[in-house]
Design an enzyme around this catalytic site. Sequence first.
Site, PDB file in Angstrom:
ATOM      1  N   CYS A 261       0.844  -1.203   0.000  1.00  0.00           N
ATOM      2  CA  CYS A 261       0.000   0.000   0.000  1.00  0.00           C
ATOM      3  C   CYS A 261       0.876   1.248   0.000  1.00  0.00           C
ATOM      4  CB  CYS A 261      -0.890   0.060   1.244  1.00  0.00           C
ATOM      5  SG  CYS A 261      -2.079  -1.271   1.407  1.00  0.00           S
ATOM      6  N   ASP A 262       0.340   2.307  -0.547  1.00  0.00           N
ATOM      7  CA  ASP A 262       1.002   3.605  -0.474  1.00  0.00           C
ATOM      8  C   ASP A 262      -0.079   4.677  -0.431  1.00  0.00           C
ATOM      9  OD1 ASP A 262       3.793   4.987  -0.801  1.00  0.00           O
ATOM     10  OD2 ASP A 262       2.383   6.127  -2.030  1.00  0.00           O
ATOM     11  N   THR A 263       0.084   5.636   0.473  1.00  0.00           N
ATOM     12  CA  THR A 263      -0.924   6.681   0.653  1.00  0.00           C
ATOM     13  C   THR A 263      -0.329   8.041   0.335  1.00  0.00           C
ATOM     14  OG1 THR A 263      -2.005   5.377   2.379  1.00  0.00           O
ATOM     15  CG2 THR A 263      -2.536   7.713   2.308  1.00  0.00           C
TER      16      THR A 263
ATOM     17  N   GLY B  93      -3.124   3.655  -2.789  1.00  0.00           N
ATOM     18  CA  GLY B  93      -2.982   2.630  -3.811  1.00  0.00           C
ATOM     19  C   GLY B  93      -2.704   1.300  -3.134  1.00  0.00           C
TER      20      GLY B  93
END
Length: 196
Positions: free
Chosen positions: A67-69, A104
């Site tokens: 995940c990436d925010t 994502g």
Amino acid sequence: MDIILASASPRRKQLLSMIYADYKVMPADIRELVPRDLDVEKCPEYLANEKAALIAQGRDKCLVIGCDTAVISEGKMLNKPRDTNDARIMMNMLSGAVHKVITGCAVYYMGKSFTFSVSTDVEFFELSEQEIEDYINTAEPYDKAGGYGIQAKGALFVKGIHGDYYNVVGMPVSRLKRAIDEFLDSEEIKELERNR
């Protein structure tokens, strides 16, 4: 099947525990660079995929989640503040305005993968100079994209949100669970599992 979270984020660890009771943590050591021509709103998904792909190498039998925010204000991605001045600039940008938080997600299993993004709109109250100074002089802003945590003192600035709260924290758990369930239930994955 072993579950691997390709992140060191304590918030993501806590959120993944809502989906899986047992999993491993293997942070992906990547340089967080994106192609120059990539739309800013696609950057979190791109980076999530880079993280998951790295950890998935040689681990086909593991379900790997990356995940990436990103916090996006006025078309710009706000990363973790470098220092108090950077945090001050970010808080002034967010004050009295609506920004996007996009997470994502990427999932790898048996050599197959999928990615998606979830976007949440967050509106801040107008912040006074004193509120900003008090906040940026805590430790809270400096390990978070956009310089605030909605699950901590940053919540005091939030006038409202439109979308998934947990997405703002760092993982859209309900969407992720449904996407993984659908992925694992697909005929393609079942066939791969039968033949392994």
